[in-house]
Scaffold this motif. Structure first.
Motif, short mmCIF file in Angstrom:
data_model
loop_
_atom_site.label_atom_id
_atom_site.label_comp_id
_atom_site.label_asym_id
_atom_site.label_seq_id
_atom_site.Cartn_x
_atom_site.Cartn_y
_atom_site.Cartn_z
N GLU A 32 0.84 -1.20 0.00
CA GLU A 32 0.00 0.00 0.00
C GLU A 32 0.87 1.25 0.00
O GLU A 32 1.94 1.28 0.61
CB GLU A 32 -0.89 0.00 1.24
CG GLU A 32 -1.81 1.21 1.36
CD GLU A 32 -2.64 1.18 2.62
OE1 GLU A 32 -3.46 2.09 2.83
OE2 GLU A 32 -2.49 0.22 3.42
N ARG A 35 1.27 2.57 -5.41
CA ARG A 35 0.18 1.67 -5.81
C ARG A 35 -0.97 2.45 -6.43
O ARG A 35 -1.52 2.07 -7.45
CB ARG A 35 -0.31 0.86 -4.62
CG ARG A 35 -1.29 -0.24 -4.99
CD ARG A 35 -1.74 -1.03 -3.78
NE ARG A 35 -2.66 -0.27 -2.95
CZ ARG A 35 -3.15 -0.71 -1.79
NH1 ARG A 35 -2.76 -1.89 -1.32
NH2 ARG A 35 -3.98 0.02 -1.09
N ALA A 56 -6.11 -5.98 -1.09
CA ALA A 56 -6.99 -5.04 -0.39
C ALA A 56 -8.27 -4.81 -1.19
O ALA A 56 -8.30 -4.92 -2.42
CB ALA A 56 -6.26 -3.71 -0.20
#
Length: 273
Positions: free
Chosen positions: A75, A79, A117
């Motif tokens: 993250e 990204r 995620a």
């Protein structure tokens, strides 16, 4: 008389210290018994394509694999930037390119990866949505052949997205709901049933687009009034409906579901922050 040389204690200790035990080499492991780290589905799909040999929006699509790896990576700002650039390579300004077709399989693999995620899987599913919706009005008409190829490929990928739609987080479910609507195909019989259940959602916006999506995947013609419900669709969507009022009910419904899904996913993700 013979002379006997006596080695002193210090010399004996030194000799003992200098003695080196021979190293015992570890037995060689046969090649067929070596443990090879598993290759992820995303990497397998990336490795199956000669990306530099395909054209993206700005020339050879050689940057595509690195962007995908950044998207599924840690993250951070890199990204987020990679996800934005990914759109530019395969769907810049709503257009499709030579690399767009094989990119569908890679993107679908990202959506299926439960270890990623929620915002990554949902964001990539929205990219799948825009690519699958490229055949709708408002997109470059000169790309009809490529649009049809991508639409058919997206329909073929839908069964593989069934588990993500049925068991994924709500934002992913909304994005994949819209993918099914614009392609006119459900992920499965269970997927169609799940769309029907979403019509009873407490969220009126989700319920509205689920109703349209159910008609589209069932081959029914959506009631035009279903996309004009006051207080449900926001002003931008209502303007879109007015701009394309001469379209068939099926096409208009697909556009409304697509545009609304973007707004709904964004609202859901923002609420979670």
């Amino acid at each position: 008389m013979d002379t006997v040389e006596v080695v002193g204690e210090a010399e004996a200790v030194t000799a003992e210290r200098e003695t080196v035990e021979p190293e015992i080499a570890a037995p060689a492991v046969p090649a067929d018994q070596r443990v090879i780290p598993p290759v992820s589905e995303v990497e397998a799909e990336l490795g199956a394509v000669d990306w530099p040999g395909l054209q993206g929006a700005f020339g050879p699509a050689d940057a595509f694999p690195a962007l995908v790896r950044a998207v599924v990576g840690p993250e951070g700002p890199e990204r987020d930037e990679a996800l934005d650039l990914l759109w530019q390579v395969v769907n810049h300004d709503g257009a499709l390119y030579e690399a767009s077709l094989p990119a569908l399989r890679v993107l679908a693999a990202v959506v299926r990866d439960e270890g990623l995620a929620e915002e990554v899987r949902s964001g990539v599913a929205l990219l799948l949505l825009t690519m699958g919706a490229a055949h709708l009005p408002g997109e470059p008409a000169e790309q009809v052949d490529l649009q049809l190829e991508v639409l058919l490929a997206a329909q073929e990928l839908l069964p593989g997205l069934d588990a993500a739609f049925l068991g994924g987080p709500r934002t992913l479910q909304v994005a994949l709901l819209a993918v099914q609507a614009v392609t006119g195909e459900a992920t499965s019989f269970a997927g169609r049933a799940a769309i029907a259940r979403l019509i009873a959602s407490d969220d009126p916006l989700l319920a509205a687009i689920a109703s349209l999506a159910f008609d589209l995947v069932s081959g029914a013609v959506p009631a035009r009034g279903a996309v004009h419900r006051p207080g449900v669709l926001d002003e931008d969507i209502r303007e879109l409906i007015e701009d394309y009022a001469d379209l068939t009910d099926v096409t208009l419904a697909g556009m409304v579901v697509s545009e609304t899904a973007f707004a709904l996913v964004d609202r859901m993700l923002t609420a979670e922050e």
